[in-house]
Design an enzyme around this catalytic site. Sequence first.
Site, PDB file in Angstrom:
ATOM      1  N   THR A 211      -3.918  -9.318   9.457  1.00  0.00           N
ATOM      2  CA  THR A 211      -4.535  -9.977   8.310  1.00  0.00           C
ATOM      3  C   THR A 211      -5.841 -10.671   8.676  1.00  0.00           C
ATOM      4  O   THR A 211      -6.736 -10.804   7.832  1.00  0.00           O
ATOM      5  CB  THR A 211      -3.544 -10.983   7.688  1.00  0.00           C
TER       6      THR A 211
ATOM      7  N   CYS B 229       8.672  -0.572   7.859  1.00  0.00           N
ATOM      8  CA  CYS B 229       7.780  -0.835   6.727  1.00  0.00           C
ATOM      9  C   CYS B 229       8.595  -1.292   5.518  1.00  0.00           C
ATOM     10  O   CYS B 229       9.450  -0.555   5.032  1.00  0.00           O
ATOM     11  CB  CYS B 229       6.985   0.408   6.363  1.00  0.00           C
TER      12      CYS B 229
ATOM     13  N   ASN C 114       6.712  -6.939  12.032  1.00  0.00           N
ATOM     14  CA  ASN C 114       6.102  -6.371  10.852  1.00  0.00           C
ATOM     15  C   ASN C 114       6.179  -7.443   9.760  1.00  0.00           C
ATOM     16  O   ASN C 114       6.644  -8.555   9.997  1.00  0.00           O
ATOM     17  CB  ASN C 114       6.835  -5.095  10.426  1.00  0.00           C
TER      18      ASN C 114
ATOM     19  N   GLY D 168      -0.039 -12.921   7.355  1.00  0.00           N
ATOM     20  CA  GLY D 168      -0.940 -14.063   7.393  1.00  0.00           C
ATOM     21  C   GLY D 168      -0.335 -15.283   8.043  1.00  0.00           C
ATOM     22  O   GLY D 168       0.786 -15.250   8.575  1.00  0.00           O
TER      23      GLY D 168
ATOM     24  N   VAL E  13       0.831  -1.200   0.000  1.00  0.00           N
ATOM     25  CA  VAL E  13       0.000   0.000   0.000  1.00  0.00           C
ATOM     26  C   VAL E  13       0.868   1.254   0.000  1.00  0.00           C
ATOM     27  O   VAL E  13       0.537   2.264  -0.620  1.00  0.00           O
ATOM     28  CB  VAL E  13      -0.968  -0.011   1.199  1.00  0.00           C
TER      29      VAL E  13
END
Length: 306
Positions: free
Chosen positions: A266, A129, A192, A217, A70
């Site tokens: 997730t 990130c 992360n 996930g 994203v």
Amino acid sequence: MDLSVEFAGLHLKNPVITASGTFGYGVELQQFGDLSQLGGIVVKGLSLAPRKGNPSPRVAETPCGMLNAVGLQNIGVESFLRDKLPLLPWQKTPVIANLYAHSCEEFGELTDMMAGEQGIAAFEVNISCPNVREGGAAFGQDPVQAARVTRAVCQRAGNKPVIVKLSPNVTDITVIARAVEDAGAHGLSLINTLTGMAVDIRTRKPLLGNVTGGLSGPAIHPVALRMVYETCRAVSIPVMGLGGIMCAEDALEFILVGAHAVQVGTGSFTGTGFAFSLAEKMRKTARKMGLDSWDDFRGQLDTTTG
């Protein structure tokens, strides 16, 4: 069983917190559950100025996981404080601001803008990130840089706790954990996402517009569990565990290896009510296991053999 926990000076009614970037600003999900029943809300990552994020496509499904790139799209801190924060039940549920910046100076400035906000309970510092081309990876993979960012935020945070979010894309996560603890962090959150990619052999193109992205996930749960276990043994500040939580048992595994709280990411994509129901499911599972308190279970992993 009393589900409440204390974390870095925060009182949480239960250990379930929503992970940044997976729950919007919180406001978007309130139609699916009572936000005040969550242990805490970590809002979508905030930067000084609005960000458009990465080019699409931004999400790709993988076996037992999801890739996202994203790129920290957000409305900017001023718009968040004006338009989103007043709509959150911050009087009942701690709201944690996730911070993203390109430099130590920007991290400090961003913190300064929110330190006086009554509705902000704590800061989560995003030094990890993996799908932003500038800033994030360098901070999260270098203990010296990680410590500098941590100090910059702590110096401006006032009496609000500072939680540093760690990257798994390192050789030894405990080195980074100890560095930010020494720099003044009050707590840690990990992990992360893992950096990954997916391609289409027919079109010969990547499935993400950014080429690479963050893998989350169930596929990353064993990695997350191992890193939380190692980190809890390496530092004295409390840890939030996250990575692939899809049921109560997954969350309890993090507590067993030493985490004080967990973050759900997730899992919220599999059902909008997932985070809202997890705490009660954890209570029921703990009751079946005969637990009376988290203190009797946290960090009690038996590693003896024979």
